[in-house]
Enzyme design. Structure first.
Site, PDB file in Angstrom:
ATOM      1  N   HIS A   1       0.453   4.309  -2.610  1.00  0.00           N
ATOM      2  CA  HIS A   1       0.216   5.690  -2.170  1.00  0.00           C
ATOM      3  C   HIS A   1       1.380   6.614  -2.511  1.00  0.00           C
ATOM      4  O   HIS A   1       1.193   7.827  -2.590  1.00  0.00           O
ATOM      5  CB  HIS A   1      -0.096   5.728  -0.678  1.00  0.00           C
ATOM      6  CG  HIS A   1      -1.497   5.303  -0.359  1.00  0.00           C
ATOM      7  ND1 HIS A   1      -2.148   5.666   0.796  1.00  0.00           N
ATOM      8  CD2 HIS A   1      -2.393   4.558  -1.057  1.00  0.00           C
ATOM      9  CE1 HIS A   1      -3.378   5.159   0.800  1.00  0.00           C
ATOM     10  NE2 HIS A   1      -3.537   4.471  -0.302  1.00  0.00           N
TER      11      HIS A   1
ATOM     12  N   HIS B   1      -6.314  -6.154  -2.166  1.00  0.00           N
ATOM     13  CA  HIS B   1      -7.125  -6.302  -0.947  1.00  0.00           C
ATOM     14  C   HIS B   1      -7.408  -7.768  -0.642  1.00  0.00           C
ATOM     15  O   HIS B   1      -8.253  -8.077   0.173  1.00  0.00           O
ATOM     16  CB  HIS B   1      -8.423  -5.493  -1.067  1.00  0.00           C
ATOM     17  CG  HIS B   1      -8.211  -4.006  -1.049  1.00  0.00           C
ATOM     18  ND1 HIS B   1      -9.211  -3.088  -1.303  1.00  0.00           N
ATOM     19  CD2 HIS B   1      -7.098  -3.267  -0.801  1.00  0.00           C
ATOM     20  CE1 HIS B   1      -8.718  -1.855  -1.216  1.00  0.00           C
ATOM     21  NE2 HIS B   1      -7.450  -1.935  -0.913  1.00  0.00           N
TER      22      HIS B   1
ATOM     23  N   ASN C   1      -3.812   8.763   4.359  1.00  0.00           N
ATOM     24  CA  ASN C   1      -2.662   8.123   5.012  1.00  0.00           C
ATOM     25  C   ASN C   1      -2.678   8.256   6.529  1.00  0.00           C
ATOM     26  O   ASN C   1      -2.136   7.398   7.243  1.00  0.00           O
ATOM     27  CB  ASN C   1      -1.354   8.746   4.508  1.00  0.00           C
ATOM     28  CG  ASN C   1      -1.112   8.471   3.040  1.00  0.00           C
ATOM     29  OD1 ASN C   1      -1.419   7.384   2.550  1.00  0.00           O
ATOM     30  ND2 ASN C   1      -0.566   9.453   2.325  1.00  0.00           N
TER      31      ASN C   1
ATOM     32  N   ARG D   1       0.833  -1.207   0.000  1.00  0.00           N
ATOM     33  CA  ARG D   1       0.000   0.000   0.000  1.00  0.00           C
ATOM     34  C   ARG D   1       0.869   1.259   0.000  1.00  0.00           C
ATOM     35  O   ARG D   1       0.498   2.269  -0.614  1.00  0.00           O
ATOM     36  CB  ARG D   1      -0.925  -0.017   1.222  1.00  0.00           C
ATOM     37  CG  ARG D   1      -1.934   1.117   1.228  1.00  0.00           C
ATOM     38  CD  ARG D   1      -3.037   0.873   2.256  1.00  0.00           C
ATOM     39  NE  ARG D   1      -4.060   1.899   2.191  1.00  0.00           N
ATOM     40  CZ  ARG D   1      -4.387   2.703   3.206  1.00  0.00           C
ATOM     41  NH1 ARG D   1      -3.760   2.605   4.362  1.00  0.00           N
ATOM     42  NH2 ARG D   1      -5.349   3.601   3.057  1.00  0.00           N
TER      43      ARG D   1
HETATM   44  C1  HEM Z   1      -9.205   1.148  -5.886  1.00  0.00           C
HETATM   45  C2  HEM Z   1      -9.012   2.071  -4.995  1.00  0.00           C
HETATM   46  C3  HEM Z   1      -8.586   1.783  -3.580  1.00  0.00           C
HETATM   47  C4  HEM Z   1      -9.208   2.235  -2.469  1.00  0.00           C
HETATM   48  C5  HEM Z   1     -10.421   3.129  -2.410  1.00  0.00           C
HETATM   49  C6  HEM Z   1      -8.490   1.699  -1.340  1.00  0.00           C
HETATM   50  C7  HEM Z   1      -8.790   1.962  -0.028  1.00  0.00           C
HETATM   51  C8  HEM Z   1      -8.208   1.336   1.046  1.00  0.00           C
HETATM   52  C9  HEM Z   1      -8.604   1.530   2.401  1.00  0.00           C
HETATM   53  C10 HEM Z   1      -9.676   2.506   2.877  1.00  0.00           C
HETATM   54  C11 HEM Z   1      -7.874   0.702   3.174  1.00  0.00           C
HETATM   55  C12 HEM Z   1      -7.949   0.543   4.690  1.00  0.00           C
HETATM   56  C13 HEM Z   1      -7.249   1.679   5.377  1.00  0.00           C
HETATM   57  C14 HEM Z   1      -7.539   1.733   6.858  1.00  0.00           C
HETATM   58  O1  HEM Z   1      -8.670   1.404   7.253  1.00  0.00           O
HETATM   59  O2  HEM Z   1      -6.635   2.129   7.624  1.00  0.00           O
HETATM   60  C15 HEM Z   1      -6.977  -0.004   2.304  1.00  0.00           C
HETATM   61  C16 HEM Z   1      -6.056  -0.939   2.714  1.00  0.00           C
HETATM   62  C17 HEM Z   1      -5.203  -1.584   1.860  1.00  0.00           C
HETATM   63  N1  HEM Z   1      -5.024  -1.315   0.525  1.00  0.00           N
HETATM   64 FE1  HEM Z   1      -6.263  -0.243  -0.633  1.00  0.00          FE
HETATM   65  N2  HEM Z   1      -7.455   0.924  -1.797  1.00  0.00           N
HETATM   66  C18 HEM Z   1      -7.467   0.957  -3.153  1.00  0.00           C
HETATM   67  C19 HEM Z   1      -6.553   0.354  -3.994  1.00  0.00           C
HETATM   68  C20 HEM Z   1      -5.458  -0.342  -3.562  1.00  0.00           C
HETATM   69  C21 HEM Z   1      -4.345  -0.717  -4.394  1.00  0.00           C
HETATM   70  C22 HEM Z   1      -4.204  -0.334  -5.861  1.00  0.00           C
HETATM   71  C23 HEM Z   1      -3.486  -1.418  -3.610  1.00  0.00           C
HETATM   72  C24 HEM Z   1      -2.161  -2.013  -3.976  1.00  0.00           C
HETATM   73  C25 HEM Z   1      -1.803  -2.384  -5.179  1.00  0.00           C
HETATM   74  C26 HEM Z   1      -4.068  -1.479  -2.294  1.00  0.00           C
HETATM   75  C27 HEM Z   1      -3.556  -2.183  -1.229  1.00  0.00           C
HETATM   76  C28 HEM Z   1      -4.076  -2.153   0.045  1.00  0.00           C
HETATM   77  C29 HEM Z   1      -3.645  -3.047   1.107  1.00  0.00           C
HETATM   78  C30 HEM Z   1      -2.690  -4.217   0.964  1.00  0.00           C
HETATM   79  C31 HEM Z   1      -4.327  -2.659   2.264  1.00  0.00           C
HETATM   80  C32 HEM Z   1      -4.156  -3.220   3.675  1.00  0.00           C
HETATM   81  C33 HEM Z   1      -3.027  -2.448   4.348  1.00  0.00           C
HETATM   82  C34 HEM Z   1      -2.677  -2.876   5.763  1.00  0.00           C
HETATM   83  O3  HEM Z   1      -3.126  -3.905   6.259  1.00  0.00           O
HETATM   84  O4  HEM Z   1      -1.911  -2.133   6.394  1.00  0.00           O
HETATM   85  N3  HEM Z   1      -5.238  -0.787  -2.302  1.00  0.00           N
HETATM   86  N4  HEM Z   1      -7.205   0.399   1.008  1.00  0.00           N
END
Ligand code: HEM
Ligand SMILES: [Ca+2]
Ligand SMILES: [Ca+2]
Length: 318
Positions: free
Chosen positions: A44, A171, A72, A40
């Site tokens: 970002h 995800h 973030n 992530r």
């Molecule tokens: C399509 C649009 C996307 C949205 C709206 C989005 C949104 C989010 C949100 C809201 C979270 C949780 C954050 C939290 O609650 O603290 C999250 C977590 C995550 N996102 Fe996305 N995301 C997107 C695309 C992506 C992409 C492109 C990747 C990587 C290629 C990604 C990888 C991750 C990962 C692995 C997590 C978990 C992180 C952790 O456990 O620390 N996301 N994302």
């Protein structure tokens, strides 16, 4: 922009990827979600001023850190592991491997360590001397955004709908806080009811984890089926209305959209998902890098070089 190359460090730091992998493998022993957190960070970083390590810079007299932009703030994590990687690489190959490249390598190694595909990461990015908190707030997608808006944010950096679906497949591992999906649980879009595209059994589970007026920093798995494995279960979850974020479920539940067929394909064929994911990760990693003599190789990922002196010491970016 200048060309990145998978062989960029072959003569100057041939062990770079192995060093990164070893530190992530060690971190995984006490933090099962660290791979998700690291990929992530790369995402970002790349969506804001390109893949230039801008996200890693801390506040200073001249830097307004992107870490405090809403997408973030109190959410992006893994910075300590990035610092550990940087320290190890500075020992092995001083002033050679950029922080932007560390994020790109860490993303690939994290996927690979979780059972997903491996690929040759294009390298040679250099680090920015600036950050852009405002752009981070504007260009990073949010979990309550509708599909047209998600598509527009990806298109703005050259990523199409297949890239959007494939990359959302990240995800398949990691966690999200209640604050990221509670909008779906009680009063979706002012309806007074939950999101109708949320499976009712899963809804009850999520309401138990995130009660009304409860602690919204509690986390749950983004993929309820295989939370720590990089596989295609994320997509089969969407087919039974078990996507966690609104932005996840929209990929399948937006009837008539091209993304529905892409989800169906990735559910039926994990090999197709992996192949597309690799292509899309390489595309994302190519977003406006600094190359050649642009930018710098930061010695400490949290600070621009020589911003307070030239003592050569590394400072914690925590
Ligand atoms: C399509 C649009 C996307 C949205 C709206 C989005 C949104 C989010 C949100 C809201 C979270 C949780 C954050 C939290 O609650 O603290 C999250 C977590 C995550 N996102 Fe996305 N995301 C997107 C695309 C992506 C992409 C492109 C990747 C990587 C290629 C990604 C990888 C991750 C990962 C692995 C997590 C978990 C992180 C952790 O456990 O620390 N996301 N994302
Ligand atoms: Ca950046
Ligand atoms: Ca999974």
């Amino acid at each position: 922009h200048g060309q990145l190359s998978p062989t960029f460090y072959d003569s100057t730091c041939p062990n770079a990827s192995n060093i990164v992998r070893g530190i992530i493998a060690a971190a995984l022993k006490t933090d099962a979600r660290i791979g998700g957190s690291l990929i992530r960070l790369h995402f970002h970083d790349c969506f804001v001023n390109g893949c230039d390590g801008s996200l890693l810079l801390n506040n200073s007299a001249t830097i307004q850190s992107e870490k405090e932009a809403p997408p973030n703030n109190n959410s992006a994590r893994g910075f300590g592991v990035v610092d550990n990687i940087k320290t190890a690489l500075e020992t092995a190959c001083p002033a050679t491997v950029s922080c932007a490249d560390i994020l790109a390598i860490a993303a690939e190694e994290s996927v690979s360590l979780a059972g997903g595909p491996s690929w040759n990461v294009s390298l040679g990015r250099r680090d920015s001397t600036t950050a852009n908190r405002t752009a981070a707030g504007l260009f990073l997608p949010g979990p309550t955004e509708a599909l047209p808006s998600l598509k527009a944010k990806f298109l703005a950096v050259g990523l199409n709908s297949t890239d959007l679906v494939a990359l959302s497949g990240a995800h398949t591992f990691g966690r999200a806080q209640c604050s990221s999906f509670i909008n779906r649980l009680y009063n979706f879009s002012g309806s007074g009811n939950p999101d109708p595209t949320l499976n009712t059994t899963y809804l009850s589970t999520l309401q138990g984890i995130c009660p009304q007026n409860g602690n919204t920093t509690v986390v749950t798995n983004l993929d309820l089926t295989t939370p720590d494995v990089f596989d295609n279960k994320y997509f089969s979850n969407l087919q039974v209305q078990e996507g966690l974020l609104q932005s996840d479920q929209e990929l399948f539940s937006t009837t008539g959209d091209e993304t529905v067929a892409i989800v169906n394909n990735f559910t039926a064929n994990q090999t197709a998902f992996f192949a597309n994911f690799v292509v899309s990760m390489i595309k994302m990693g190519n977003i406006s890098p600094l190359t050649g003599t642009a930018g710098e190789i930061r010695l400490n990922c949290g600070k621009v070089n020589n911003s307070t002196g030239s003592d050569g010491l590394l400072y914690s970016s925590m």
